[in-house]
Design an enzyme around this catalytic site. Structure first.
Site, PDB file in Angstrom:
ATOM      1  N   LYS A 174       0.843  -1.199   0.000  1.00  0.00           N
ATOM      2  CA  LYS A 174       0.000   0.000   0.000  1.00  0.00           C
ATOM      3  C   LYS A 174       0.880   1.251   0.000  1.00  0.00           C
ATOM      4  O   LYS A 174       1.620   1.496   0.942  1.00  0.00           O
ATOM      5  CB  LYS A 174      -0.894   0.034   1.255  1.00  0.00           C
ATOM      6  CG  LYS A 174      -1.970   1.122   1.130  1.00  0.00           C
ATOM      7  CD  LYS A 174      -2.686   1.397   2.421  1.00  0.00           C
ATOM      8  CE  LYS A 174      -2.045   2.481   3.221  1.00  0.00           C
ATOM      9  NZ  LYS A 174      -2.004   3.794   2.561  1.00  0.00           N
ATOM     10  N   GLY A 227       7.267   5.192   7.757  1.00  0.00           N
ATOM     11  CA  GLY A 227       6.334   6.280   8.006  1.00  0.00           C
ATOM     12  C   GLY A 227       6.647   6.944   9.328  1.00  0.00           C
ATOM     13  O   GLY A 227       7.782   6.881   9.814  1.00  0.00           O
ATOM     14  N   THR A 229       6.697   7.985  13.369  1.00  0.00           N
ATOM     15  CA  THR A 229       6.968   7.219  14.588  1.00  0.00           C
ATOM     16  C   THR A 229       5.669   6.856  15.310  1.00  0.00           C
ATOM     17  O   THR A 229       5.533   5.733  15.821  1.00  0.00           O
ATOM     18  CB  THR A 229       7.915   8.034  15.497  1.00  0.00           C
ATOM     19  OG1 THR A 229       9.187   8.102  14.828  1.00  0.00           O
ATOM     20  CG2 THR A 229       8.099   7.394  16.859  1.00  0.00           C
ATOM     21  N   ALA A 230       4.699   7.769  15.316  1.00  0.00           N
ATOM     22  CA  ALA A 230       3.439   7.462  16.013  1.00  0.00           C
ATOM     23  C   ALA A 230       2.733   6.295  15.315  1.00  0.00           C
ATOM     24  O   ALA A 230       2.180   5.405  15.979  1.00  0.00           O
ATOM     25  CB  ALA A 230       2.536   8.694  16.030  1.00  0.00           C
ATOM     26  N   THR A 231       2.763   6.267  13.977  1.00  0.00           N
ATOM     27  CA  THR A 231       2.130   5.153  13.251  1.00  0.00           C
ATOM     28  C   THR A 231       2.884   3.858  13.518  1.00  0.00           C
ATOM     29  O   THR A 231       2.276   2.797  13.706  1.00  0.00           O
ATOM     30  CB  THR A 231       2.087   5.425  11.729  1.00  0.00           C
ATOM     31  OG1 THR A 231       1.684   6.771  11.510  1.00  0.00           O
ATOM     32  CG2 THR A 231       1.141   4.493  11.018  1.00  0.00           C
ATOM     33  N   GLU A 249      10.694   1.670   9.756  1.00  0.00           N
ATOM     34  CA  GLU A 249      11.592   2.796   9.439  1.00  0.00           C
ATOM     35  C   GLU A 249      10.814   4.065   9.719  1.00  0.00           C
ATOM     36  O   GLU A 249       9.865   4.393   8.998  1.00  0.00           O
ATOM     37  CB  GLU A 249      12.006   2.742   7.964  1.00  0.00           C
ATOM     38  CG  GLU A 249      12.759   1.498   7.562  1.00  0.00           C
ATOM     39  CD  GLU A 249      14.130   1.399   8.231  1.00  0.00           C
ATOM     40  OE1 GLU A 249      14.660   2.427   8.677  1.00  0.00           O
ATOM     41  OE2 GLU A 249      14.652   0.276   8.325  1.00  0.00           O
ATOM     42  N   CYS A 283      13.451  11.790   5.347  1.00  0.00           N
ATOM     43  CA  CYS A 283      13.675  11.372   6.740  1.00  0.00           C
ATOM     44  C   CYS A 283      15.113  11.616   7.161  1.00  0.00           C
ATOM     45  O   CYS A 283      15.406  11.729   8.345  1.00  0.00           O
ATOM     46  CB  CYS A 283      13.316   9.907   6.901  1.00  0.00           C
ATOM     47  SG  CYS A 283      14.177   8.858   5.726  1.00  0.00           S
ATOM     48  N   GLU A 386      10.136  16.009  15.240  1.00  0.00           N
ATOM     49  CA  GLU A 386      10.301  16.065  13.789  1.00  0.00           C
ATOM     50  C   GLU A 386       9.299  17.053  13.178  1.00  0.00           C
ATOM     51  O   GLU A 386       8.115  16.998  13.488  1.00  0.00           O
ATOM     52  CB  GLU A 386      10.058  14.669  13.203  1.00  0.00           C
ATOM     53  CG  GLU A 386      10.319  14.593  11.721  1.00  0.00           C
ATOM     54  CD  GLU A 386      10.042  13.207  11.146  1.00  0.00           C
ATOM     55  OE1 GLU A 386       8.977  12.639  11.436  1.00  0.00           O
ATOM     56  OE2 GLU A 386      10.902  12.702  10.401  1.00  0.00           O
TER      57      GLU A 386
HETATM   58  P1  NAD Z   1       2.429   8.010   8.078  1.00  0.00           P
HETATM   59  O1  NAD Z   1       2.889   7.211   9.235  1.00  0.00           O
HETATM   60  O2  NAD Z   1       1.290   8.930   8.281  1.00  0.00           O
HETATM   61  O3  NAD Z   1       1.994   7.079   6.862  1.00  0.00           O
HETATM   62  C1  NAD Z   1       2.866   6.146   6.294  1.00  0.00           C
HETATM   63  C2  NAD Z   1       2.065   5.043   5.656  1.00  0.00           C
HETATM   64  O4  NAD Z   1       1.380   4.352   6.687  1.00  0.00           O
HETATM   65  C3  NAD Z   1       0.986   5.522   4.689  1.00  0.00           C
HETATM   66  O5  NAD Z   1       0.885   4.610   3.623  1.00  0.00           O
HETATM   67  C4  NAD Z   1      -0.269   5.480   5.540  1.00  0.00           C
HETATM   68  O6  NAD Z   1      -1.446   5.313   4.796  1.00  0.00           O
HETATM   69  C5  NAD Z   1      -0.003   4.267   6.397  1.00  0.00           C
HETATM   70  N1  NAD Z   1      -0.731   4.241   7.666  1.00  0.00           N
HETATM   71  C6  NAD Z   1      -1.164   5.273   8.414  1.00  0.00           C
HETATM   72  N2  NAD Z   1      -1.839   4.816   9.495  1.00  0.00           N
HETATM   73  C7  NAD Z   1      -1.813   3.467   9.426  1.00  0.00           C
HETATM   74  C8  NAD Z   1      -2.333   2.430  10.240  1.00  0.00           C
HETATM   75  N3  NAD Z   1      -3.032   2.679  11.330  1.00  0.00           N
HETATM   76  N4  NAD Z   1      -2.098   1.161   9.868  1.00  0.00           N
HETATM   77  C9  NAD Z   1      -1.381   0.883   8.758  1.00  0.00           C
HETATM   78  N5  NAD Z   1      -0.897   1.813   7.938  1.00  0.00           N
HETATM   79  C10 NAD Z   1      -1.093   3.102   8.272  1.00  0.00           C
HETATM   80  O7  NAD Z   1       3.723   8.765   7.549  1.00  0.00           O
HETATM   81  P2  NAD Z   1       3.792   9.820   6.372  1.00  0.00           P
HETATM   82  O8  NAD Z   1       3.251  11.105   6.900  1.00  0.00           O
HETATM   83  O9  NAD Z   1       3.255   9.236   5.123  1.00  0.00           O
HETATM   84  O10 NAD Z   1       5.375   9.930   6.173  1.00  0.00           O
HETATM   85  C11 NAD Z   1       6.174  10.808   6.855  1.00  0.00           C
HETATM   86  C12 NAD Z   1       6.941  10.104   7.938  1.00  0.00           C
HETATM   87  O11 NAD Z   1       7.693   9.041   7.388  1.00  0.00           O
HETATM   88  C13 NAD Z   1       7.961  10.991   8.619  1.00  0.00           C
HETATM   89  O12 NAD Z   1       7.898  10.794  10.005  1.00  0.00           O
HETATM   90  C14 NAD Z   1       9.281  10.495   8.069  1.00  0.00           C
HETATM   91  O13 NAD Z   1      10.388  10.718   8.901  1.00  0.00           O
HETATM   92  C15 NAD Z   1       9.008   9.064   7.910  1.00  0.00           C
HETATM   93  N6  NAD Z   1       9.950   8.463   6.985  1.00  0.00           N
HETATM   94  C16 NAD Z   1      10.895   7.618   7.466  1.00  0.00           C
HETATM   95  C17 NAD Z   1      11.830   7.052   6.610  1.00  0.00           C
HETATM   96  C18 NAD Z   1      12.887   6.102   7.097  1.00  0.00           C
HETATM   97  O14 NAD Z   1      13.448   5.405   6.279  1.00  0.00           O
HETATM   98  N7  NAD Z   1      13.162   6.031   8.384  1.00  0.00           N
HETATM   99  C19 NAD Z   1      11.774   7.343   5.252  1.00  0.00           C
HETATM  100  C20 NAD Z   1      10.796   8.223   4.795  1.00  0.00           C
HETATM  101  C21 NAD Z   1       9.875   8.764   5.670  1.00  0.00           C
END
Ligand code: NAD
Length: 482
Positions: A174, A227, A229-231, A249, A283, A386
């Protein structure tokens, strides 16, 4: 309006519920396409087809699996210009960046794991003592879930699905609902690349609906998530007791540490990029710039001057270097972080406001000025939380110990960048950084064989190279009496 579709069991299809979500173009603030609002019904269908496809796919000779991935890599290359434009439109990033970074890396990810799997062999211990041998099978896991974010849409999507598929798993993936377009475009090429139906499924929709259905599905045995950290924390809770393998990650609050003995011109050039590339939405972006006091004022002033010259433009224009941030909600979050930093005593040296729309087409877009703030206390939000936007905090330091203490003071531990020409210091400080990745006198240089990931609240597990192939396989040790 153009309608994206899921790709399940080898077929493009709408969500079973018939529901749709609007897809907004960040540079204009207008909906320009719609995506299936999938839920557990669609995920269940994808998992069923993946289960059915798994026995044949996992037994297929590695060369044939590899060939499917290589053909998909070729499709990215052949469509790179069009897909870069699609990525720029969907995400707000400059089209030049989408082409040079996102499309290039997406193609490399697929090709890299297509070949890496051919070099990934089981281990054997011969002899293991005088009377035994041991060998360790690496078996594909079965059906795995891959969930990716919006900041590097196709880049991070392929970074997950490529090793999962190469290792012989079937995938339910997804992409972020905020930037679904390039994953959809990729899904239109899966069949022609030779993947049998059910091997590689792409389901679109919201995190708490389609995402949650992937996370909690009992037949999905491993989950690779990138995604917030909270997720990530939510996913850990939601899967507690299920014994799924998890790779998480997550976010970062990365420090760039500039020592007075650095090549300051090089440090300056790269720090501008590491702070504001992709509108600060990587990130690995540096968001805390720690500068040795003896060069603080001059480095700060040069950084500010460069930032003030960066003006966000229309992402679709070839000359644009900085685009729009990804959504209205994200823009508001960034502006809220700037306001909070000012309330915490910060002084805005550059930016601090919304940027003017670059043209009429972009009148409703989400543009934020590159922003530099100094004077925020170490433990305030700007130095701890962040922002994930074009906002950096500057802090002076006097000693190496102080620099380390500041750098390691957050809950995050993804990456750090060191600027020094003192070789011993570089090694000494790098070893003491609480991060998964350290760059010395460079930034964002990636060898795909190296482990990628963070410590503390930045995640669990490592991606990249054989680390990813190990994650997507289950080791079974066999001990034989001779
Ligand atoms: P997000 O956590 O909101 O969403 C990421 C993904 O998770 C999306 O596809 C979203 O639809 C899905 N998601 C959301 N809630 C979910 C749930 N309850 N169950 C399953 N899936 C769920 O993050 P974002 O806003 O899309 O991305 C930004 C974040 O990603 C930033 O914190 C960034 O630092 C992080 N990030 C980390 C890395 C890394 O490699 N460490 C790389 C890129 C981005």
């Amino acid at each position: 309006m153009f309608a994206l579709q899921n790709f399940i069991n080898g077929k493009l299809q709408n969500a079973a519920s018939g529901q749709w979500l609007e897809n907004i173009e960040p540079a204009t603030g207008k909906a320009y396409s719609r995506i299936p609002r999938s839920d557990a019904q669609d995920v269940n269908a994808a998992v069923e087809s993946a289960k059915e496809a798994f026995p044949a796919w996992s037994k297929m000779p590695i060369e044939q699996r590899s060939a499917c991935l290589l053909r998909l890599a070729e499709a990215v290359g052949a469509n790179a210009h069009d897909w870069a434009e699609a990525e720029a439109r969907d995400n707000g990033k400059p089209v030049s960046l989408a082409l040079a970074v996102d499309m290039k890396r997406s193609q490399q990810n697929l090709a890299f794991f297509a070949t890496a799997i051919q070099h990934f062999a089981s281990e054997a211990h011969i002899p293991s003592g005088p009377e035994h041998i041991n060998y360790t099978h690496r078996k594909p896991i079965g059906v795995v879930g891959c969930i990716s974010p919006w900041n590097l849409p196709l880049y991070l999507f392929t970074w997950k699905v490529a090793p999962a598929l190469a290792a012989g798993n079937c995938v339910v993936a997804k992409p972020s609902e905020v930037t679904p377009m390039t994953a959809f475009l990729l899904s239109t090429c899966i069949e022609a690349a030779g993947f049998p139906p059910g091997v590689f499924n792409v389901v679109h929709g919201l995190g708490p609906e389609a995402g949650e259905a992937i996370v909690t599905h009992k037949d999905i045995k491993a989950l690779s998530f990138t995604g917030g950290t909270a997720t990530g924390a939510h996913i850990q809770r939601a899967t507690a007791g299920s014994f799924k393998k998890l790779s998480l990650e997550l976010g970062g609050k990365n420090a760039a540490v500039v020592f007075a003995d650095a090549d300051l011109d090089q440090a300056l050039q790269t720090t501008i990029r590491s702070s504001f590339a992709n509108q600060g939405q990587i990130c690995l972006c540096s968001s805390r710039i720690l500068i040795e006091r003896s060069v603080y004022a001059s480095f700060r002033d040069r950084l500010v001057e460069k930032a003030q010259r960066m003006v966000p433009g229309d992402p679709l224009r070839p000359e644009t270097k900085m685009g729009a941030v990804v959504s209205e909600g994200h823009r508001d979050k960034i502006m809220g972080a700037i306001e909070q930093a000012v309330a915490d005593g910060g002084k805005v040296l550059a930016g601090g406001s919304l940027a003017a729309a670059p043209n009429e087409r972009c009148a409703g877009g989400y543009f934020v000025q590159p922003t530099i703030i100094e004077g925020v206390p170490e433990l305030c939000d700007l130095n701890q939380q962040e922002v994930f936007g074009p906002v950096i905090s500057l802090m002076p330091f006097d000693t190496e110990e102080e620099a380390l203490s500041l750098a390691n003071s957050t809950a995050y531990g993804l990456s750090a960048t060191l600027w020094t020409q003192n070789l011993q210091r570089a090694h000494r400080v790098a070893a003491k950084m609480d991060t998964g990745i350290v760059w010395v006198n460079c930034w964002l240089v990636r060898d795909l064989r190296t482990p990628f990931g963070g410590v503390k609240s930045s995640g669990v597990g490592r991606e990249g190279g054989f680390e990813a192939l190990r994650f997507f396989t289950e080791p079974q040790n066999v001990c034989v009496q001779l």
